[in-house]
Write an enzyme that holds these catalytic residues in place. Structure first.
Site, PDB file in Angstrom:
ATOM      1  NE  ARG A 170       3.825  -0.740  -7.744  1.00  0.00           N
ATOM      2  CZ  ARG A 170       2.847  -1.390  -7.108  1.00  0.00           C
ATOM      3  NH1 ARG A 170       2.830  -2.701  -7.096  1.00  0.00           N
ATOM      4  NH2 ARG A 170       1.915  -0.730  -6.458  1.00  0.00           N
ATOM      5  CE  LYS A 178       7.601  17.343   5.094  1.00  0.00           C
ATOM      6  NZ  LYS A 178       6.309  17.665   4.489  1.00  0.00           N
ATOM      7  CG  HIS A 209       7.365  22.918  -1.017  1.00  0.00           C
ATOM      8  ND1 HIS A 209       7.090  22.143   0.082  1.00  0.00           N
ATOM      9  CD2 HIS A 209       6.384  23.855  -1.042  1.00  0.00           C
ATOM     10  CE1 HIS A 209       6.000  22.590   0.673  1.00  0.00           C
ATOM     11  NE2 HIS A 209       5.542  23.634   0.018  1.00  0.00           N
ATOM     12  CE  LYS A 229       5.970  27.791   0.101  1.00  0.00           C
ATOM     13  NZ  LYS A 229       4.664  27.642  -0.512  1.00  0.00           N
ATOM     14  CD  GLU A 272      -0.536  24.052   5.994  1.00  0.00           C
ATOM     15  OE1 GLU A 272      -0.602  23.734   4.802  1.00  0.00           O
ATOM     16  OE2 GLU A 272      -0.173  23.281   6.886  1.00  0.00           O
ATOM     17  CG  HIS A 331       8.345  23.317   5.010  1.00  0.00           C
ATOM     18  ND1 HIS A 331       9.114  22.792   3.995  1.00  0.00           N
ATOM     19  CD2 HIS A 331       7.171  22.627   4.967  1.00  0.00           C
ATOM     20  CE1 HIS A 331       8.426  21.839   3.376  1.00  0.00           C
ATOM     21  NE2 HIS A 331       7.263  21.720   3.952  1.00  0.00           N
ATOM     22  CE  LYS A 362      -1.254  19.831   7.933  1.00  0.00           C
ATOM     23  NZ  LYS A 362      -0.802  20.635   6.805  1.00  0.00           N
TER      24      LYS A 362
HETATM   25  C1  BG6 Z   1       4.110  20.129   3.197  1.00  0.00           C
HETATM   26  C2  BG6 Z   1       3.429  19.520   4.380  1.00  0.00           C
HETATM   27  O1  BG6 Z   1       5.484  19.869   3.228  1.00  0.00           O
HETATM   28  O2  BG6 Z   1       3.905  21.524   3.197  1.00  0.00           O
HETATM   29  C3  BG6 Z   1       1.948  19.843   4.376  1.00  0.00           C
HETATM   30  O3  BG6 Z   1       3.607  18.109   4.367  1.00  0.00           O
HETATM   31  C4  BG6 Z   1       1.739  21.330   4.259  1.00  0.00           C
HETATM   32  O4  BG6 Z   1       1.314  19.322   5.545  1.00  0.00           O
HETATM   33  C5  BG6 Z   1       2.537  21.903   3.104  1.00  0.00           C
HETATM   34  O5  BG6 Z   1       0.355  21.559   4.064  1.00  0.00           O
HETATM   35  C6  BG6 Z   1       2.480  23.422   3.081  1.00  0.00           C
HETATM   36  O6  BG6 Z   1       3.063  23.884   1.906  1.00  0.00           O
HETATM   37  P1  BG6 Z   1       2.567  25.243   1.235  1.00  0.00           P
HETATM   38  O7  BG6 Z   1       3.476  25.428   0.064  1.00  0.00           O
HETATM   39  O8  BG6 Z   1       1.132  25.075   0.887  1.00  0.00           O
HETATM   40  O9  BG6 Z   1       2.758  26.304   2.271  1.00  0.00           O
END
Ligand code: BG6
Length: 485
Positions: A54, A155, A185, A189, A223, A247, A331
């Site tokens: 933009r 997402k 995503h 993987k 995480e 996921h 987390k």
């Molecule tokens: C994302 C989430 O889709 O996936 C995040 O919004 C998360 O909160 C992340 O940390 C984890 O992805 P990865 O590839 O690091 O396991």
């Protein structure tokens, strides 16, 4: 050591248009992935990479912003400066305001020069979901919806069933389903894809892959990071929307699905959809939520949002009846580890016991541990005889396939694979609209039920709330056999 690593499949010269091309997702994930594909020769010199912005910005300034995110690739590439310059030459910036439409005509005339039906024209909407609909309408207005056009979205695809359906309608009113690539995503993987190879390219596992042989399944995505800069998004989502709806449920699908008859996008997605539709509705006792103690301080206010969730899922079909699927994600936990553990049933009778109580070490069930990240690999946990004389002493041992040690090639980031699949026109690793909606249909009532009870607090750096209801699930990540490796 395997000698032959398959070479990357060639993909046609394409135009990649990244809406929000100078934003966070583009800089952190999309462009670095494209750069790796350039280094590996999959993106050729006739590609055009178009970042829309933009605010006015010139290519050299953009390149400077991008460079720190490509550090890994640059530090391991010969003649990195030359390669970087060549890559940057593929980049064009187009100034487009999605809301007003300013700049869209100019972008269209740029794209139409050199367009052809054999040249994929890919629009990646790396913008807020509220802009998905307006972006699609703008593309239609400037006549960029062509047979070779494709749309990539990611997402959050909605906040619940109703909002997901609205987004779906907005994009499907412009693009046809076979032009839409919805990214999760996790499906990009390597180890997640390997799950399909493991199940459907081998006979030994599939014949055991059911409630006769399997006791329970655990899926953990742990995480160490907290919510960081994303507090306002995260507090609206929580782990159920942020991780489980997409996921985690995708992983459940890949573990539980029936074998499709062909590795074909719609057949794979049909089978995954069947799993989502077979999920047993949850009761309150199947749900456990947690929040790390520092969370409210970080977001600056009161909140009942979960940063940890554990669920006991059930799949109502012949293959899985009676087999709990324990899933959990959180987390600020003690370690970063994503893995799927398949725990087999205990042996029906112990011929080695000889009247003695079985020793806990030699009475462990077989387990297949699929480590998604880090240290990607597979481990099959067995019981063996301790070598040497002195009777039949048993001990737990492992068959270990570490991808790091087996394959010399770098494991590509998920986005690299997914971006190339959009150009190749392969939708197998992307979610279909009915899958997204079925996942929301399952998760919506779980969220409603879960939020009736506030989350339990847990200390950062632990394994989540103390009163975790599935103790049997805990041993996978606490188990020294794994932690030591
Ligand atoms: C994302 C989430 O889709 O996936 C995040 O919004 C998360 O909160 C992340 O940390 C984890 O992805 P990865 O590839 O690091 O396991």
């Amino acid at each position: 050591m395997l000698e032959q690593i398959p070479q990357s499949a060639a993909i046609p010269d394409s135009d990649y248009v990244i809406f929000g091309g100078t934003g966070d997702l583009a800089l952190r994930k999309i462009f670095p992935a494209l750069f790796w594909r350039y280094i590996d020769g999959q993106i050729g010199k006739n590609f055009r990479l178009i970042a829309t912005s933009r605010k006015p910005i010139e290519v050299p300034e953009f390149a400077e912003k991008l460079k720190p995110f490509c550090g890994d690739a640059l530090s391991t590439t010969e003649n990195a400066d030359v390669v970087w310059q060549e890559f940057i030459q593929l980049v064009t910036i187009q100034i487009v305001d999605i809301a007003s439409g300013d700049g869209a005509e100019e972008m269209a005339s740029f794209l139409m020069k050199g367009a052809s039906k054999d040249r994929p024209l890919i629009f990646y909407l790396a913008v807020a979901p509220a802009l998905f609909g307006p972006s699609c309408q703008l593309l239609e207005k400037v006549k960029l919806i062509l047979p070779q056009s494709r749309l990539v979205v990611e997402k959050p695809l909605g906040h619940d069933y109703a909002s997901a359906e609205k987004i779906s309608q907005e994009i499907r009113s412009v693009f046809s389903e076979d032009q839409i690539y919805r990214i999760d995503h996790y499906l990009g993987k390597e180890t997640v894809q390997n799950l399909m190879a493991l199940r459907f390219a081998n006979v030994i596992f599939e014949s055991q892959w059911n409630n006769n042989a399997i006791d329970h399944v655990q899926i953990t995505v742990a995480e160490t990071v907290g919510v960081g800069q994303r507090a306002s998004y995260y507090d609206e989502s929580g782990a159920l929307r942020d991780m489980v709806q997409n996921h985690i449920l995708q992983l459940v699908c890949l573990v539980a699905m029936e074998p499709p008859s062909h590795f074909d996008a719609n057949q794979v997605r049909d089978e995954k959809l069947r799993v989502l539709k077979a999920l047993r509705p949850l009761q309150a006792e199947d749900i456990m939520r947690g929040q790390y103690q520092e969370y409210e301080g970080e977001i600056g206010g009161r909140s009942d949002t979960e940063t940890y969730v554990a669920l006991k899922l059930g799949i109502e079909n012949w293959r899985w009846a009676g087999v709990p699927f324990y899933v959990r994600t959180g987390k600020k936990l003690a370690m970063r580890a994503s893995e799927i553990v398949i725990t087999f049933k205990k042996k029906p009778h112990d011929i080695f016991a000889n009247g003695k109580e079985a020793n806990s070490k030699d009475d462990l069930p077989n387990r297949l541990v699929i480590r998604l990240q880090p240290q990607e690999g597979l481990r099959l946990q067995l019981i063996s005889k301790e070598p040497g004389p002195g009777g039949m002493r048993l001990f737990p041992s492992e068959l270990n396939l570490s991808f790091d040690n087996t394959f010399e090639a770098r494991l590509p980031d998920a986005y690299e694979r997914l971006l190339m699949d959009t150009a190749r026109g392969n939708q197998t690793l992307f979610m279909r609209h009915d899958e997204v909606l079925a996942a929301w249909a399952f998760v919506d009532p779980v969220i409603a039920l879960a939020r009736q009870t506030p989350p339990s607090l847990y200390r950062a750096g632990t394994f989540g709330p103390e009163d975790n209801f599935f103790d049997e699930g805990k041993d996978s990540w606490l188990n020294p056999r794994e932690d030591e490796s």
